[in-house]
Design an enzyme around this catalytic site. Structure first.
Site, PDB file in Angstrom:
ATOM      1  N   LYS A 177      45.968  34.573  33.462  1.00  0.00           N
ATOM      2  CA  LYS A 177      45.436  35.573  34.404  1.00  0.00           C
ATOM      3  C   LYS A 177      46.257  36.868  34.327  1.00  0.00           C
ATOM      4  O   LYS A 177      45.694  37.968  34.404  1.00  0.00           O
ATOM      5  CB  LYS A 177      45.459  35.014  35.837  1.00  0.00           C
ATOM      6  CG  LYS A 177      44.486  33.848  36.052  1.00  0.00           C
ATOM      7  CD  LYS A 177      44.745  33.139  37.385  1.00  0.00           C
ATOM      8  CE  LYS A 177      43.939  31.842  37.485  1.00  0.00           C
ATOM      9  NZ  LYS A 177      44.277  31.072  38.709  1.00  0.00           N
ATOM     10  N   GLN A 209      48.280  30.029  43.752  1.00  0.00           N
ATOM     11  CA  GLN A 209      47.795  29.054  42.780  1.00  0.00           C
ATOM     12  C   GLN A 209      47.906  27.632  43.326  1.00  0.00           C
ATOM     13  O   GLN A 209      48.967  27.220  43.806  1.00  0.00           O
ATOM     14  CB  GLN A 209      48.601  29.190  41.477  1.00  0.00           C
ATOM     15  CG  GLN A 209      48.152  28.281  40.352  1.00  0.00           C
ATOM     16  CD  GLN A 209      46.776  28.623  39.780  1.00  0.00           C
ATOM     17  OE1 GLN A 209      46.353  29.774  39.799  1.00  0.00           O
ATOM     18  NE2 GLN A 209      46.082  27.625  39.281  1.00  0.00           N
ATOM     19  N   ASP A 218      40.269  34.834  45.660  1.00  0.00           N
ATOM     20  CA  ASP A 218      39.933  33.442  45.321  1.00  0.00           C
ATOM     21  C   ASP A 218      38.699  32.962  46.098  1.00  0.00           C
ATOM     22  O   ASP A 218      38.084  31.959  45.734  1.00  0.00           O
ATOM     23  CB  ASP A 218      41.102  32.535  45.744  1.00  0.00           C
ATOM     24  CG  ASP A 218      41.795  31.868  44.585  1.00  0.00           C
ATOM     25  OD1 ASP A 218      41.183  31.721  43.522  1.00  0.00           O
ATOM     26  OD2 ASP A 218      42.965  31.474  44.772  1.00  0.00           O
TER      27      ASP A 218
END
Ligand code: GUN
Length: 293
Positions: free
Chosen positions: A52, A96, A119
């Protein structure tokens, strides 16, 4: 036989659109900034965050990674999230998963400012998706699968869609996206899971079969209607004595057996994975655009 849905090519197309938006923001003096928060040294998370970061750089986004030790307390992680929420120079925040045991992930996801929740995990964004309010952020993996279906010309309206898996990251939001009333939706959605009876029969009725249950090679040829569109979201590590590392990654679909009878099918790797990152980048640029309006 070329019935592949090429996720890398479609992701590259979306990256092109994202770069144009980044350039428009740059002309106004804004550079989208995403902060990745990683807790501990989970090897898969290190790889994902690394990918990412790299894509952020390639598209002209600024990214920062904050790494906290494995034994970080929930209070310390919440502190960091609140600091990032309050920082006007941060447009997107991604914590994460998976998180260590002492941390309650839903509490953390709910602490992220919904306007920076690229997200799409915050309850407000989850609720907006369910309500059909397009102003929220949609989780990246199901949003990516949706784009794969749209850009491969798959007919979604009226289709029987079967989703294998009911998780918060893929299965549930995927069902919400495809069952909505409106363009590129209007599907009849069935969600199957580990307790579903006669799961093979459900699968065989699917015009679009989306496998996201996390069981290696779960979908076999006998479960697929000829001509169906098959999307493989799975990432499963299985032992492989011939591999240098002793293991390899496989999807939820037995690709070799299913490809010949599928209408279209995503390869894995090279299908859903690149799309997840493309959606994250697009969400981050949108967060920056909305922030500077
Ligand atoms: N772990 C696996 N998938 C995801 C994702 O989409 N977002 C975050 N934050 N963590 C993940």
């Amino acid at each position: 036989m070329d019935n592949l849905i090429d996720g890398r090519a479609i992701a590259a197309e979306i990256h092109g659109e994202t770069r144009e938006r980044v350039a428009r923001l740059a002309a106004r003096g804004v550079k989208p900034h995403i902060v990745f928060v990683r807790v501990g040294e989970d090897p898969a998370s290190r790889v994902y965050v690394g990918m990412k970061e790299r894509t952020s750089g390639e598209l002209g986004l600024l990214s920062t990674t904050r790494v906290l030790p494995e034994d970080t307390t929930q209070a310390a992680l919440l502190d960091l999230v609140r600091t990032l929420n309050a920082d006007p120079g941060v447009h997107g925040i991604l914590v994460q998963a998976p998180l260590p045991r002492q941390i309650d992930a839903p509490t953390i996801f709910a602490a992220v400012d919904p306007a920076k929740d690229v997200d799409g995990f915050h309850p407000v964004n989850v609720g907006k998706l369910l309500l059909g309010d397009e102003g929220g952020f949609v989780p990246c993996t199901p949003a990516g699968v949706h784009e794969l279906l749209i850009r491969s010309g798959t007919r979604i309206a009226g289709a029987n869609v079967v989703i294998l898996g009911r998780g918060n990251i893929v299965g549930k939001p995927m069902a919400s996206i495809l069952m909505q009333k409106g363009r590129h939706a209007d599907a009849t959605v069935t969600v199957c899971h580990s307790r579903t009876a006669a799961i093979e029969e459900h699968c065989r009725r699917a015009d679009i079969l989306i496998a996201a249950m996390g069981v290696a090679h779960f979908v076999r040829a006998s479960m697929v209607k000829p001509g169906a569109v098959v999307v493989d979201v799975g990432v499963n590590r299985v032992p492989d004595a011939t591999a240098k590392s002793g293991s390899r990654l496989v999807g939820d679909v037995d690709f070799a057996a299913v490809q010949p009878l599928a209408g279209r099918i995503t390869p894995n790797p090279g299908g859903v994975g690149p799309m997840t990152i493309a959606m994250l980048m697009r969400n981050t640029v949108r967060a920056a655009e909305q922030n500077c309006r």
